[in-house]
Design a protein around this motif. Structure first.
Motif, PDB file in Angstrom:
ATOM      1  N   PRO A 231       6.572  -8.412   2.652  1.00  0.00           N
ATOM      2  CA  PRO A 231       7.639  -8.511   3.647  1.00  0.00           C
ATOM      3  C   PRO A 231       8.147  -7.188   4.199  1.00  0.00           C
ATOM      4  N   ASP A 232       7.747  -6.094   3.606  1.00  0.00           N
ATOM      5  CA  ASP A 232       8.264  -4.785   4.041  1.00  0.00           C
ATOM      6  C   ASP A 232       7.280  -4.026   4.924  1.00  0.00           C
ATOM      7  N   LYS A 233       6.223  -4.669   5.416  1.00  0.00           N
ATOM      8  CA  LYS A 233       5.158  -3.935   6.106  1.00  0.00           C
ATOM      9  C   LYS A 233       5.234  -3.960   7.630  1.00  0.00           C
ATOM     10  N   PHE A 234       5.910  -4.943   8.226  1.00  0.00           N
ATOM     11  CA  PHE A 234       5.897  -5.083   9.683  1.00  0.00           C
ATOM     12  C   PHE A 234       7.300  -5.347  10.224  1.00  0.00           C
ATOM     13  N   SER A 235       7.592  -4.739  11.381  1.00  0.00           N
ATOM     14  CA  SER A 235       8.886  -4.948  12.026  1.00  0.00           C
ATOM     15  C   SER A 235       8.804  -5.894  13.220  1.00  0.00           C
ATOM     16  N   TYR A 236       7.608  -6.145  13.722  1.00  0.00           N
ATOM     17  CA  TYR A 236       7.421  -7.025  14.881  1.00  0.00           C
ATOM     18  C   TYR A 236       6.341  -8.047  14.538  1.00  0.00           C
ATOM     19  N   VAL A 237       6.648  -9.333  14.715  1.00  0.00           N
ATOM     20  CA  VAL A 237       5.715 -10.385  14.295  1.00  0.00           C
ATOM     21  C   VAL A 237       5.674 -11.506  15.330  1.00  0.00           C
ATOM     22  N   ASN A 238       4.458 -11.955  15.670  1.00  0.00           N
ATOM     23  CA  ASN A 238       4.257 -13.096  16.570  1.00  0.00           C
ATOM     24  C   ASN A 238       3.298 -14.089  15.922  1.00  0.00           C
ATOM     25  N   VAL A 239       3.785 -15.292  15.656  1.00  0.00           N
ATOM     26  CA  VAL A 239       2.953 -16.383  15.135  1.00  0.00           C
ATOM     27  C   VAL A 239       2.602 -17.264  16.325  1.00  0.00           C
ATOM     28  N   MET A 240       1.333 -17.265  16.723  1.00  0.00           N
ATOM     29  CA  MET A 240       0.885 -17.970  17.924  1.00  0.00           C
ATOM     30  C   MET A 240       0.234 -19.304  17.567  1.00  0.00           C
ATOM     31  N   SER A 241       0.777 -20.378  18.089  1.00  0.00           N
ATOM     32  CA  SER A 241       0.164 -21.708  17.922  1.00  0.00           C
ATOM     33  C   SER A 241      -0.210 -21.978  16.476  1.00  0.00           C
ATOM     34  N   SER A 242       0.754 -21.854  15.588  1.00  0.00           N
ATOM     35  CA  SER A 242       0.419 -21.999  14.176  1.00  0.00           C
ATOM     36  C   SER A 242       1.642 -22.390  13.359  1.00  0.00           C
ATOM     37  N   GLY A 243       1.380 -22.746  12.129  1.00  0.00           N
ATOM     38  CA  GLY A 243       2.411 -23.117  11.173  1.00  0.00           C
ATOM     39  C   GLY A 243       1.761 -23.867  10.033  1.00  0.00           C
ATOM     40  N   TRP A 244       2.448 -23.953   8.930  1.00  0.00           N
ATOM     41  CA  TRP A 244       1.884 -24.684   7.797  1.00  0.00           C
ATOM     42  C   TRP A 244       1.811 -26.170   8.126  1.00  0.00           C
ATOM     43  N   TRP A 245       0.738 -26.810   7.664  1.00  0.00           N
ATOM     44  CA  TRP A 245       0.480 -28.217   8.016  1.00  0.00           C
ATOM     45  C   TRP A 245       1.594 -29.122   7.490  1.00  0.00           C
ATOM     46  N   THR A 246       2.153 -29.922   8.366  1.00  0.00           N
ATOM     47  CA  THR A 246       3.224 -30.840   7.945  1.00  0.00           C
ATOM     48  C   THR A 246       2.698 -31.910   6.999  1.00  0.00           C
ATOM     49  N   GLN A 248       0.876 -31.366   4.522  1.00  0.00           N
ATOM     50  CA  GLN A 248       0.729 -30.768   3.194  1.00  0.00           C
ATOM     51  C   GLN A 248       2.094 -30.293   2.703  1.00  0.00           C
ATOM     52  N   GLN A 249       2.907 -31.242   2.280  1.00  0.00           N
ATOM     53  CA  GLN A 249       4.280 -30.926   1.887  1.00  0.00           C
ATOM     54  C   GLN A 249       4.361 -30.022   0.666  1.00  0.00           C
ATOM     55  N   GLU A 250       3.334 -30.041  -0.174  1.00  0.00           N
ATOM     56  CA  GLU A 250       3.333 -29.132  -1.319  1.00  0.00           C
ATOM     57  C   GLU A 250       3.304 -27.676  -0.866  1.00  0.00           C
ATOM     58  N   GLU A 251       2.649 -27.438   0.267  1.00  0.00           N
ATOM     59  CA  GLU A 251       2.615 -26.091   0.825  1.00  0.00           C
ATOM     60  C   GLU A 251       4.019 -25.650   1.240  1.00  0.00           C
ATOM     61  N   TYR A 252       4.771 -26.586   1.801  1.00  0.00           N
ATOM     62  CA  TYR A 252       6.131 -26.251   2.230  1.00  0.00           C
ATOM     63  C   TYR A 252       7.019 -25.913   1.034  1.00  0.00           C
ATOM     64  N   LYS A 253       6.822 -26.619  -0.046  1.00  0.00           N
ATOM     65  CA  LYS A 253       7.598 -26.310  -1.260  1.00  0.00           C
ATOM     66  C   LYS A 253       7.231 -24.920  -1.779  1.00  0.00           C
ATOM     67  N   LYS A 254       5.948 -24.626  -1.737  1.00  0.00           N
ATOM     68  CA  LYS A 254       5.466 -23.321  -2.196  1.00  0.00           C
ATOM     69  C   LYS A 254       6.038 -22.204  -1.329  1.00  0.00           C
ATOM     70  N   TYR A 255       5.926 -22.365  -0.011  1.00  0.00           N
ATOM     71  CA  TYR A 255       6.377 -21.296   0.879  1.00  0.00           C
ATOM     72  C   TYR A 255       7.892 -21.225   0.990  1.00  0.00           C
ATOM     73  N   VAL A 286       3.084 -29.304  16.344  1.00  0.00           N
ATOM     74  CA  VAL A 286       3.804 -30.125  15.362  1.00  0.00           C
ATOM     75  C   VAL A 286       4.139 -29.327  14.108  1.00  0.00           C
ATOM     76  N   ASN A 287       3.367 -28.290  13.820  1.00  0.00           N
ATOM     77  CA  ASN A 287       3.604 -27.479  12.625  1.00  0.00           C
ATOM     78  C   ASN A 287       4.543 -26.294  12.871  1.00  0.00           C
ATOM     79  N   THR A 288       4.746 -25.954  14.137  1.00  0.00           N
ATOM     80  CA  THR A 288       5.487 -24.738  14.460  1.00  0.00           C
ATOM     81  C   THR A 288       6.958 -24.812  14.059  1.00  0.00           C
TER      82      THR A 288
END
Length: 329
Positions: A231-246, A248-255, A286-288
């Motif tokens: 988390p300390d490596k970048f000051s500017y971030v763009n997530v394009m057309s992406s997100g964790w799969w809805t 896969q709810q276990e992924e959401y708990k993990k993240y 849908v994941n964004t």
């Protein structure tokens, strides 16, 4: 899955996934002595022993059709795509009569994958005549592509050339690495190998304030993985057309837990954080929002930009144009 390997007896084995094929043959300058289809749909073709050391052109004959090996790193680098632009119209991604930056290819040894890997690097016009250090944008492609995607289909070089000459972007270096490895490995490779290589071989700043990270689709997942892991490596971030799969709810708990731990650092490091989407026809939309909401839940603010256009390079070119103008200012 690797597509070919040498064996101890001097033979070579080629692998090709075609679960519905009735017949697959190894063809070209080399042939297989033994071919079998595994239960998982992978065809295994093994040559005779003690083959002569040489360079062999090859392909697979799949039910009578010639098919190039999609896993071979020497395959044609990107899938066919065509730009359809009305005559007389000039768009921001087209080549124009302006000074052009240099698009370089660099190879580095990765201690994460234990292989030699490749990346493309855009440097602005006059970079090699200046002693000034520059910030760096790390720009990642999507699934099924490689490091040629942004400079090729993405037209990143021409987009950056045009914006730079127009004075719309800050002078920067743009690094386009190969993201075609597991997400967690890529995040580690980026921080442990790619960034150190760039900072050792180019005139760049070596701190988070002068680093940006962006990626589309699968590359967006690699951006997210990098954010929560480092988390300390970048000051500017763009997530394009992406997100964790809805789905896969276990992924959401993990993240959720990973973001909770990373949030204090992210809040102090991030200067600009945005999610972008191709709108209603973008399958990743849908994941964004659910992914973005996880960050919001832990106090990490982000912007959202939606452009109708689907899960396409047309949208991502616009994303690059917009994001590059907002960073390092």
């Amino acid at each position: 899955m690797i597509s070919f390997q040498m064996n101890n007896d001097g033979s070579a084995t080629f692998l090709f996934y075609a679960p519905n094929a009735k017949e697959v043959k190894l063809a070209g300058d080399i042939s297989a002595k033994k071919t079998e289809k595994k239960e998982n749909g992978v065809w295994v073709m093994t040559t005779d022993t003690n083959i002569s050391p040489s360079a062999y052109r090859y392909y697979f004959n799949v039910d009578g059709y010639k098919v190039n090996d999609p896993k071979n790193p020497m395959i044609a680098d990107f899938r066919p795509m065509v730009d359809l632009v009305p005559k007389g119209k000039s768009l921001f991604w087209q080549k124009k009569e302006v000074p052009h930056g240099l698009m370089s290819i660099a190879y580095y040894d990765s201690n994460v994958t234990k292989t030699t890997r490749r990346m493309f690097i855009w440097t602005p016009p006059e970079y090699f005549f200046s002693k000034k250090r520059l910030p760096v944008l790390y720009l990642i492609h999507g699934g099924g592509d490689n490091d040629t995607n942004w400079p090729g289909q993405g037209k990143a070089g021409w987009i950056l050339d045009n914006l730079y000459v127009e004075g719309k972007i800050a002078p920067m270096i743009v690094v386009m690495p190969d993201g075609g490895i597991p997400t967690n490995l890529f995040a580690k490779d980026l921080v442990k190998n790619i960034i150190p290589y760039i900072e050792s071989n180019f005139k760049v700043y070596k701190n988070a304030n002068h680093r940006a990270l962006a990626g589309l689709s699968m590359g967006g997942l690699e951006v997210l993985e990098t954010m929560v892991t480092y988390p300390d490596k970048f000051s500017y971030v763009n997530v394009m057309s992406s997100g964790w799969w809805t789905s896969q709810q276990e992924e959401y708990k993990k993240y959720d837990q990973l973001i909770r731990a990373a949030a204090p650092t992210l809040k102090s490091t991030l200067k600009y954080f945005i999610f972008t989407s191709g709108g209603s026809k973008d399958g990743a939309t849908v994941n964004t929002s659910p992914t973005r909401n996880l960050f919001t839940k832990h106090g990490v603010h982000s912007d959202l930009s939606v452009m109708e256009g689907g899960h396409t390079m047309y949208v991502w070119r616009h994303d690059l144009k917009s994001f590059s103008q907002k960073i390092f200012k």
